[in-house]
Design a protein around this motif. Structure first.
Motif, short mmCIF file in Angstrom:
data_model
loop_
_atom_site.label_atom_id
_atom_site.label_comp_id
_atom_site.label_asym_id
_atom_site.label_seq_id
_atom_site.Cartn_x
_atom_site.Cartn_y
_atom_site.Cartn_z
N SER A 189 -5.57 7.44 2.03
CA SER A 189 -6.51 5.87 2.77
C SER A 189 -5.74 5.75 3.38
N PHE A 190 -4.45 5.79 2.91
CA PHE A 190 -3.58 5.04 3.49
C PHE A 190 -3.41 5.07 5.24
N SER A 191 -3.48 6.19 5.63
CA SER A 191 -4.60 6.28 6.81
C SER A 191 -5.27 5.60 7.08
N LEU A 192 -6.22 5.36 7.07
CA LEU A 192 -7.09 4.72 7.61
C LEU A 192 -7.33 2.94 7.49
N ILE A 193 -5.92 2.31 6.04
CA ILE A 193 -6.31 1.40 6.48
C ILE A 193 -5.05 1.10 7.44
N ALA A 194 -3.96 2.10 7.80
CA ALA A 194 -2.54 1.54 8.85
C ALA A 194 -3.49 2.07 10.31
N ARG A 195 -4.84 3.44 10.26
CA ARG A 195 -5.59 2.59 11.50
C ARG A 195 -5.89 1.22 11.79
N VAL A 196 -6.43 0.53 10.92
CA VAL A 196 -6.55 -1.28 11.27
C VAL A 196 -5.86 -1.68 10.88
N THR A 209 3.42 6.06 -5.88
CA THR A 209 3.52 6.03 -7.15
C THR A 209 2.35 6.50 -7.12
N LEU A 210 1.09 6.78 -6.56
CA LEU A 210 -0.01 7.45 -7.15
C LEU A 210 0.09 9.68 -6.83
N SER A 211 1.19 9.16 -5.83
CA SER A 211 1.22 10.85 -4.34
C SER A 211 -0.10 11.70 -4.98
N SER A 212 -0.93 11.22 -4.38
CA SER A 212 -2.19 12.29 -4.42
C SER A 212 -2.53 12.30 -2.90
N VAL A 213 -3.54 13.05 -2.78
CA VAL A 213 -4.16 13.01 -1.16
C VAL A 213 -5.20 11.97 -0.88
N ASP A 214 -5.48 11.77 -2.20
CA ASP A 214 -6.72 10.73 -1.56
C ASP A 214 -6.16 9.52 -1.57
N ALA A 215 -5.04 9.03 -2.22
CA ALA A 215 -3.52 8.29 -2.00
C ALA A 215 -3.47 7.80 -0.08
N TRP A 216 -3.28 9.10 0.16
CA TRP A 216 -2.78 9.49 1.50
C TRP A 216 -3.08 9.36 2.42
N LEU A 247 1.04 -1.42 -0.20
CA LEU A 247 0.10 -0.48 -0.23
C LEU A 247 1.05 1.26 0.33
N LEU A 248 1.81 1.18 0.39
CA LEU A 248 2.71 2.94 0.20
C LEU A 248 3.45 2.32 -0.81
N GLY A 249 3.46 1.71 -1.35
CA GLY A 249 4.25 1.63 -2.86
C GLY A 249 3.12 2.02 -3.74
N TYR A 250 2.01 2.19 -3.67
CA TYR A 250 1.05 2.40 -4.37
C TYR A 250 0.41 3.86 -3.66
N CYS A 251 0.64 4.38 -2.87
CA CYS A 251 0.60 5.90 -2.48
C CYS A 251 2.08 6.36 -2.73
#
Length: 116
Positions: free
Chosen positions: A19-26, A10-17, A4-8
């Motif tokens: 989403s990373f935050s939300l998934i990291a919380r879980v 690569t995408l380098s968008s606010v939405d990607a980061w 997921l970090l790799g995707y973020c």
């Protein structure tokens, strides 16, 4: 999480980061998230690290000049300010008052009930 970090990256968008935050919380424990945040903040220069932390935690910044009267503006700013800002500005404002106003302020706060 590493994929997921790799995707973020690569995408380098606010939405990607976000989403990373939300998934990291879980997926990550509080200790793991704290360690990750610490390591990343340590990789930044001091000013950028402080601005980043302030953006997450929230701070009021410098109080704005009063628009009408001042008390409503002061209360609004105080609702946004961090505890450190509240303490710093309260002490600086008190110290800047003439002795007569300091005494009146002290009487005022001495009659207030303080929540423990």
């Amino acid at each position: 999480m590493s994929r997921l970090l790799g995707y973020c990256l690569t995408l380098s968008s606010v939405d990607a980061w976000l989403s990373f935050s939300l998934i990291a919380r879980v997926r990550l424990s509080a200790i793991e998230r704290g360690a990750l945040a610490y390591a990343l903040l340590k990789s930044l220069d001091r000013d950028t690290a402080e601005m980043t932390a302030a953006a997450v935690i929230g701070q009021g910044g410098d109080p704005l000049p009063p628009f009408l009267g001042g008390m409503d503006d002061a209360r609004q700013w105080a609702s946004w300010a961090s505890p450190q800002e509240l303490k710093a500005y309260a002490l600086a404002a008190f110290e800047a008052m003439p002795p007569k106003d300091q005494a009146a302020f002290h009487r005022h706060i001495s009659t207030m009930e303080v929540a423990a």
